[in-house]
Design a protein around this motif. Sequence first.
Motif, mmCIF file in Angstrom:
data_model
loop_
_atom_site.group_PDB
_atom_site.id
_atom_site.type_symbol
_atom_site.label_atom_id
_atom_site.label_comp_id
_atom_site.label_asym_id
_atom_site.label_seq_id
_atom_site.Cartn_x
_atom_site.Cartn_y
_atom_site.Cartn_z
ATOM 1 N N LEU A 59 -9.873 96.269 -65.698
ATOM 2 C CA LEU A 59 -9.014 95.754 -66.758
ATOM 3 C C LEU A 59 -7.581 96.180 -66.519
ATOM 4 N N VAL A 60 -6.670 95.216 -66.624
ATOM 5 C CA VAL A 60 -5.241 95.485 -66.548
ATOM 6 C C VAL A 60 -4.638 95.112 -67.893
ATOM 7 N N GLU A 61 -4.059 96.075 -68.592
ATOM 8 C CA GLU A 61 -3.401 95.784 -69.864
ATOM 9 C C GLU A 61 -1.967 95.370 -69.582
ATOM 10 N N ALA A 62 -1.680 94.095 -69.756
ATOM 11 C CA ALA A 62 -0.364 93.558 -69.437
ATOM 12 C C ALA A 62 -0.175 92.216 -70.123
ATOM 13 N N ASP A 63 1.092 91.829 -70.287
ATOM 14 C CA ASP A 63 1.457 90.529 -70.838
ATOM 15 C C ASP A 63 1.712 89.587 -69.667
ATOM 16 N N VAL A 64 0.867 88.580 -69.506
ATOM 17 C CA VAL A 64 0.990 87.696 -68.348
ATOM 18 C C VAL A 64 2.258 86.847 -68.406
ATOM 19 N N SER A 65 2.882 86.754 -69.575
ATOM 20 C CA SER A 65 4.146 86.022 -69.661
ATOM 21 C C SER A 65 5.260 86.740 -68.920
ATOM 22 N N GLU A 66 5.061 88.026 -68.655
ATOM 23 C CA GLU A 66 6.071 88.812 -67.953
ATOM 24 C C GLU A 66 5.797 88.925 -66.461
ATOM 25 N N GLY A 67 4.717 88.315 -66.013
ATOM 26 C CA GLY A 67 4.379 88.345 -64.588
ATOM 27 C C GLY A 67 2.962 88.822 -64.366
ATOM 28 N N ILE A 68 2.409 88.478 -63.199
ATOM 29 C CA ILE A 68 1.049 88.887 -62.844
ATOM 30 C C ILE A 68 1.067 89.420 -61.423
ATOM 31 N N GLU A 69 0.715 90.690 -61.276
ATOM 32 C CA GLU A 69 0.601 91.300 -59.964
ATOM 33 C C GLU A 69 -0.802 91.871 -59.814
ATOM 34 N N VAL A 70 -1.528 91.398 -58.815
ATOM 35 C CA VAL A 70 -2.878 91.885 -58.548
ATOM 36 C C VAL A 70 -2.969 92.178 -57.056
ATOM 37 N N SER A 71 -3.302 93.403 -56.725
ATOM 38 C CA SER A 71 -3.460 93.753 -55.318
ATOM 39 C C SER A 71 -4.847 93.367 -54.838
ATOM 40 N N GLY A 72 -4.978 93.162 -53.533
ATOM 41 C CA GLY A 72 -6.263 92.790 -52.970
ATOM 42 C C GLY A 72 -6.499 91.296 -53.033
ATOM 43 N N PRO A 73 -7.599 90.839 -52.441
ATOM 44 C CA PRO A 73 -7.873 89.398 -52.370
ATOM 45 C C PRO A 73 -8.230 88.809 -53.731
ATOM 46 N N VAL A 74 -7.873 87.545 -53.908
ATOM 47 C CA VAL A 74 -8.212 86.783 -55.110
ATOM 48 C C VAL A 74 -8.550 85.359 -54.674
ATOM 49 N N ASP A 75 -9.690 84.833 -55.095
ATOM 50 C CA ASP A 75 -9.993 83.437 -54.743
ATOM 51 C C ASP A 75 -10.210 82.540 -55.951
ATOM 52 N N LEU A 76 -10.032 83.099 -57.171
ATOM 53 C CA LEU A 76 -10.109 82.287 -58.385
ATOM 54 C C LEU A 76 -9.217 82.913 -59.450
ATOM 55 N N VAL A 77 -8.362 82.076 -60.071
ATOM 56 C CA VAL A 77 -7.544 82.504 -61.202
ATOM 57 C C VAL A 77 -7.881 81.610 -62.376
ATOM 58 N N LEU A 78 -8.343 82.224 -63.458
ATOM 59 C CA LEU A 78 -8.651 81.503 -64.696
ATOM 60 C C LEU A 78 -7.627 81.918 -65.736
ATOM 61 N N HIS A 79 -6.770 80.980 -66.140
ATOM 62 C CA HIS A 79 -5.725 81.297 -67.131
ATOM 63 C C HIS A 79 -6.240 80.944 -68.514
ATOM 64 N N MET A 80 -6.683 81.988 -69.234
ATOM 65 C CA MET A 80 -7.276 81.811 -70.557
ATOM 66 C C MET A 80 -6.475 82.506 -71.643
ATOM 67 N N ALA A 81 -5.399 83.181 -71.277
ATOM 68 C CA ALA A 81 -4.625 83.951 -72.248
ATOM 69 C C ALA A 81 -3.873 83.014 -73.193
ATOM 70 N N SER A 82 -4.079 83.203 -74.489
ATOM 71 C CA SER A 82 -3.332 82.470 -75.504
ATOM 72 C C SER A 82 -3.882 82.800 -76.882
ATOM 73 N N PRO A 83 -3.017 82.942 -77.881
ATOM 74 C CA PRO A 83 -3.520 82.881 -79.256
ATOM 75 C C PRO A 83 -4.223 81.536 -79.443
ATOM 76 N N ALA A 84 -5.288 81.520 -80.234
ATOM 77 C CA ALA A 84 -6.075 80.287 -80.307
ATOM 78 C C ALA A 84 -6.569 79.954 -81.708
ATOM 79 N N SER A 85 -6.059 80.600 -82.732
ATOM 80 C CA SER A 85 -6.422 80.227 -84.101
ATOM 81 C C SER A 85 -5.149 80.110 -84.920
ATOM 82 N N ILE A 86 -5.233 79.417 -86.036
ATOM 83 C CA ILE A 86 -4.042 79.165 -86.844
ATOM 84 C C ILE A 86 -3.326 80.455 -87.251
ATOM 85 N N PRO A 87 -4.022 81.470 -87.789
ATOM 86 C CA PRO A 87 -3.298 82.698 -88.136
ATOM 87 C C PRO A 87 -2.633 83.358 -86.938
ATOM 88 N N GLU A 88 -3.270 83.260 -85.769
ATOM 89 C CA GLU A 88 -2.720 83.904 -84.575
ATOM 90 C C GLU A 88 -1.442 83.225 -84.111
#
Length: 336
Positions: A59-88
């Motif tokens: 787990l990396v605690e970070a705001d992806v709006s400010e950038g994403i840095e991940v060391s090592g290999p990556v072969d899939l990126v799933l962008h799921m970050a977002s508020p998703a309900s009316i109050p949010e």
Amino acid sequence: MSASSRFHRAVVTGGGGFLGSYVCEQLLAAGVEVVAIDNFSTGHWSYIEHLVSDPRFSLVEADVSEGIEVSGPVDLVLHMASPASIPEFYRLPIETMLVGGTGTYHGLRLAHRHGARFVLTSTSEVYGDPLRHPQDEEYWGNVNPIGPRSVYDEAKRYAEALTTAYAKQHGLSVGIARIFNSYGPRMRPDGRVICGFVAQAVDGLPLEIHGDGSQTRSPCYAEDTARGILAIAESEYGLPVNIGNTQEISIKDLALLVCEVAGAPPALKYIEADADDPRQRCPDISRAKRELGWQPRVPLREGLRRTVEAARRERQARDPESPFIPGPGTQREEER
């Protein structure tokens, strides 16, 4: 093709969120190493605490709006970050726009740097208050660009446009999931219709219906939604795909069904309607069936039973003096 045969290491932005946690869970079950990124502005540690003991999960605690840095290999990126309900997204309007805009861009750049497949989780909200029913992926929508839901609707529409443009310009492999009304255990009740109903039924309160209850939704159980997202990831399909259940139901009938499943009295309370609340919401999933071989498996009544049971257990954990009262068809773990 299974996720384990294609992917070795995945990055899931919003991995500490409701749906993100189910996707992380299914990736790990398939043998994929998972890096979850979340700032927990709307996610919750409890969603993923059962995953942290797995050595393949980080787990990396970070705001992806400010950038994403991940060391090592990556072969899939799933962008799921977002508020998703009316109050949010009422509480975090600018953040909602930024995570759909710059957050999506940073996710695309990460995938590009690693030669990974990129999957965006979009939403049925891109169709707005639809004038076509059911909604297929060719429909362009009926969206108020400055209404109270606009920060979420337009952030996702922009994210789809940006994903498509980036793929064309850089040859990146991308997929887009348009998600319809997911529900299930772990989801907080605030702003989510089914889990709000479930919480009220379990607590013995009247179920609050916004408007007259004639508006429809097509709820899809979270495990099915996560399977659909990963089916898109495992494919090479690049156009948007609806991921949802075609079992359409009115909000009033949904409330009464929750009461029935929970064994609660059918007490309903009508309150002011939400602004720009879609009148009908039901996906055409022909594309998902044809291109991915995907369709939902969990019927609404069964999904509600699981959700009610989980809510009862959570309530008992918060208040041990509260008796566990099983609903129809519910069994305690020790009885199974």
